[in-house]
Design a protein around this motif. Structure first.
Motif, PDB file in Angstrom:
ATOM      1  N   ASP A 155       0.815  -1.210   0.000  1.00  0.00           N
ATOM      2  CA  ASP A 155       0.000   0.000   0.000  1.00  0.00           C
ATOM      3  C   ASP A 155       0.850   1.261   0.000  1.00  0.00           C
ATOM      4  O   ASP A 155       0.476   2.277  -0.594  1.00  0.00           O
ATOM      5  N   ILE A 156       1.973   1.216   0.706  1.00  0.00           N
ATOM      6  CA  ILE A 156       2.805   2.399   0.927  1.00  0.00           C
ATOM      7  C   ILE A 156       4.258   2.044   0.644  1.00  0.00           C
ATOM      8  O   ILE A 156       4.733   0.972   1.037  1.00  0.00           O
ATOM      9  N   THR A 179      18.307  13.722 -10.755  1.00  0.00           N
ATOM     10  CA  THR A 179      17.578  13.314  -9.552  1.00  0.00           C
ATOM     11  C   THR A 179      16.096  13.598  -9.707  1.00  0.00           C
ATOM     12  O   THR A 179      15.249  12.781  -9.329  1.00  0.00           O
ATOM     13  N   TYR A 180      15.770  14.756 -10.272  1.00  0.00           N
ATOM     14  CA  TYR A 180      14.361  15.101 -10.492  1.00  0.00           C
ATOM     15  C   TYR A 180      13.683  14.085 -11.402  1.00  0.00           C
ATOM     16  O   TYR A 180      12.554  13.644 -11.137  1.00  0.00           O
ATOM     17  N   ILE A 181      14.350  13.718 -12.483  1.00  0.00           N
ATOM     18  CA  ILE A 181      13.771  12.760 -13.430  1.00  0.00           C
ATOM     19  C   ILE A 181      13.554  11.415 -12.756  1.00  0.00           C
ATOM     20  O   ILE A 181      12.506  10.768 -12.920  1.00  0.00           O
ATOM     21  N   ALA A 182      14.548  10.984 -11.965  1.00  0.00           N
ATOM     22  CA  ALA A 182      14.417   9.703 -11.266  1.00  0.00           C
ATOM     23  C   ALA A 182      13.236   9.714 -10.312  1.00  0.00           C
ATOM     24  O   ALA A 182      12.402   8.799 -10.311  1.00  0.00           O
ATOM     25  N   LEU A 183      13.125  10.773  -9.494  1.00  0.00           N
ATOM     26  CA  LEU A 183      12.043  10.829  -8.511  1.00  0.00           C
ATOM     27  C   LEU A 183      10.683  10.936  -9.185  1.00  0.00           C
ATOM     28  O   LEU A 183       9.732  10.257  -8.770  1.00  0.00           O
ATOM     29  N   SER A 184      10.574  11.750 -10.222  1.00  0.00           N
ATOM     30  CA  SER A 184       9.275  11.889 -10.894  1.00  0.00           C
ATOM     31  C   SER A 184       8.836  10.572 -11.528  1.00  0.00           C
ATOM     32  O   SER A 184       7.658  10.206 -11.475  1.00  0.00           O
ATOM     33  N   ASN A 185       9.785   9.830 -12.109  1.00  0.00           N
ATOM     34  CA  ASN A 185       9.443   8.528 -12.691  1.00  0.00           C
ATOM     35  C   ASN A 185       9.020   7.530 -11.621  1.00  0.00           C
ATOM     36  O   ASN A 185       8.071   6.764 -11.799  1.00  0.00           O
ATOM     37  N   GLU A 206       5.214   5.928 -11.424  1.00  0.00           N
ATOM     38  CA  GLU A 206       5.049   4.479 -11.536  1.00  0.00           C
ATOM     39  C   GLU A 206       4.349   3.903 -10.304  1.00  0.00           C
ATOM     40  O   GLU A 206       3.490   3.025 -10.419  1.00  0.00           O
ATOM     41  N   LEU A 207       4.708   4.402  -9.124  1.00  0.00           N
ATOM     42  CA  LEU A 207       4.071   3.910  -7.906  1.00  0.00           C
ATOM     43  C   LEU A 207       2.592   4.286  -7.869  1.00  0.00           C
ATOM     44  O   LEU A 207       1.743   3.475  -7.488  1.00  0.00           O
ATOM     45  N   VAL A 208       2.272   5.509  -8.272  1.00  0.00           N
ATOM     46  CA  VAL A 208       0.868   5.930  -8.291  1.00  0.00           C
ATOM     47  C   VAL A 208       0.069   5.065  -9.264  1.00  0.00           C
ATOM     48  O   VAL A 208      -1.067   4.680  -8.984  1.00  0.00           O
ATOM     49  N   LYS A 209       0.661   4.754 -10.419  1.00  0.00           N
ATOM     50  CA  LYS A 209      -0.013   3.872 -11.376  1.00  0.00           C
ATOM     51  C   LYS A 209      -0.309   2.505 -10.765  1.00  0.00           C
ATOM     52  O   LYS A 209      -1.318   1.876 -11.089  1.00  0.00           O
ATOM     53  N   TYR A 250       5.902  16.879  -8.193  1.00  0.00           N
ATOM     54  CA  TYR A 250       4.833  17.446  -9.021  1.00  0.00           C
ATOM     55  C   TYR A 250       4.932  16.965 -10.466  1.00  0.00           C
ATOM     56  O   TYR A 250       3.917  16.662 -11.106  1.00  0.00           O
ATOM     57  N   MET A 251       6.158  16.876 -10.986  1.00  0.00           N
ATOM     58  CA  MET A 251       6.343  16.465 -12.375  1.00  0.00           C
ATOM     59  C   MET A 251       5.817  15.056 -12.631  1.00  0.00           C
ATOM     60  O   MET A 251       5.489  14.704 -13.766  1.00  0.00           O
ATOM     61  N   ALA A 252       5.722  14.246 -11.593  1.00  0.00           N
ATOM     62  CA  ALA A 252       5.167  12.901 -11.757  1.00  0.00           C
ATOM     63  C   ALA A 252       3.742  12.954 -12.284  1.00  0.00           C
ATOM     64  O   ALA A 252       3.306  12.063 -13.029  1.00  0.00           O
ATOM     65  N   TYR A 253       3.009  14.007 -11.934  1.00  0.00           N
ATOM     66  CA  TYR A 253       1.609  14.106 -12.343  1.00  0.00           C
ATOM     67  C   TYR A 253       1.484  14.556 -13.799  1.00  0.00           C
ATOM     68  O   TYR A 253       0.446  14.340 -14.422  1.00  0.00           O
ATOM     69  N   GLU A 254       2.545  15.172 -14.327  1.00  0.00           N
ATOM     70  CA  GLU A 254       2.562  15.433 -15.759  1.00  0.00           C
ATOM     71  C   GLU A 254       2.636  14.107 -16.505  1.00  0.00           C
ATOM     72  O   GLU A 254       1.952  13.907 -17.512  1.00  0.00           O
TER      73      GLU A 254
END
Length: 393
Positions: free
Chosen positions: A46-47, A102-108, A112-115, A134-138
């Protein structure tokens, strides 16, 4: 690309007590990435705990990249609450060659986890990582309601830092990013003497919701409807007063008390629509007797407790579980509709979409307080209704 490509494994000896964990502690209950990467498939966890070891853009707080393992040392010694936790600790995202990496890694990782329907709990690192969150939501092509708990606005109209953000200006990147996926921004706990008055004007012009610390010191429960509107949350540890959380290079004598910070985290966990949360700027270099690490661990514990006690009353279905209230405005301009959950006693107000804006929905639901309803009953339009309507235009 597998999620494992972004993470470095954990060394359990860094956070395991000498006597080992007791059977009731989270250190026994959780799954860790040590040798084999635990792929967090849907319905398995779950988390997910995600450490990020990058503080290159953390202004006046060098050393906060080391925070994740110090957090783990305290967190996994806490006992599981009245819930059956399914937590996976994926390890740490190390600083990339450039901060943009680092930003790209974290956003990916977040997207993926939200999906997978797994909620990432990010332990930073500087608060500039909120931009990557935030970029993950893009990537998800999803509109975002962002709530930030901070004692100031990390905004600078003159900032021109390119792809990189700074912990004190990352909101520039979010507000100006194109395409724009930000629907609403809320700040909880700003202190006026830390805020440029021009920034307040910007927030007002954009119809964003900003709330002074003083609004919550006697009634922290008023945080709940603000937090209930968030898809993602960013919590700067400097929002907590230095007597309760000293481990931050920008610590201040005023702020939320430790128990209030835990309550705010609990409200975040209760939010049915929240899909990611980050706790940033914890710096073990300033941590006396691990006090702030313990508080951060307890905040995350309360968040998880809230998560496992979600009411699941949003979206509003079935309709039989809700009560509809109507309030007429004194100027005769119309009526306002409010919805109350029979299950949780929580309130929402219905804000109609302007004509032609939405073909599929007639109303936008925004969490509110009972006080907003009583204001409408007395013929006054709540400010929250007006700000929401302007954003829908």
């Amino acid at each position: 690309m597998s999620l494992s490509d972004f993470f470095s494994p954990l060394s359990p000896e860094k956070f395991t007590p000498k006597q080992g964990f007791y059977i009731s502690q989270l250190g026994i209950k959780a799954t860790f990435y040590t040798e084999n990467f635990p792929e967090p498939g849907e319905n398995e966890y779950d988390i997910a705990i995600v450490g990020v070891m990058d503080d290159r853009a953390a202004v006046n707080n060098s050393g906060c990249a080391l925070g994740p393992d110090y957090f783990r040392e305290q967190f996994y010694q806490l006992n599981e609450g009245a819930f059956n936790s399914r937590i996976v600790d994926l390890g740490n995202i190390k600083a990339g060659a450039a901060i943009s990496d680092t930003y790209i890694a974290l956003s990916n990782v977040v997207s993926e986890l939200v999906k997978m329907n797994v909620l990432p709990v990010i332990i930073g690192g500087g608060q500039d990582l909120t931009y990557a969150q935030y970029m993950a939501y893009e990537n998800l092509e999803q509109k975002v309601d962002l709530v930030v708990v901070d004692n100031k606005f990390d905004l600078d109209e003159d900032d021109e830092t390119g792809i990189a953000a700074r912990s004190d200006t990352y909101l520039n990147k979010i507000f100006l990013h194109q395409p724009n996926y930000l629907f609403n921004f809320s700040n909880i706990g700003y202190q006026t003497y830390f805020v440029n008055q021009d920034s307040l004007k910007v927030m007002s012009k954009l119809y964003f919701d900003v709330h002074r610390l003083g609004e919550f010191l006697t009634d922290v429960a008023s945080v709940e409807p603000i937090m209930r509107n968030a898809n993602m949350v960013s919590f700067d540890i400097s929002a907590v007063r230095s007597s309760d959380a000293r481990a931050n290079g920008n610590a201040s004598p005023n702020g939320f008390y430790g128990e209030q910070a835990c309550k705010i985290a609990h409200y975040a966990g209760l939010n049915d629509k929240l899909s990611s949360i980050g706790f940033y700027e914890f710096n073990p270099a300033y941590d006396s007797s691990s006090q702030t690490a313990m508080l951060l661990a307890q905040m995350v514990w309360y968040f998880i407790d809230g998560f496992y006690n979600r009411k699941k009353d949003f979206p509003l279905n079935p309709k039989s579980q809700y009560l509809i209230y109507r309030a007429s405005l004194t100027d005769g301009s119309g009526e306002m509709l409010f919805v109350k959950s029979k299950k949780s006693d929580r309130w929402w107000m219905q804000v109609p979409y302007p004509t032609g804006i939405s073909k599929n929905e007639r109303y936008h639901l925004v969490p509110c307080r009972y006080e907003d309803y009583t204001m409408a009953v007395n013929g006054e339009m709540p400010d929250l209704w007006w700000r929401t309507y302007q954003k829908l235009l």
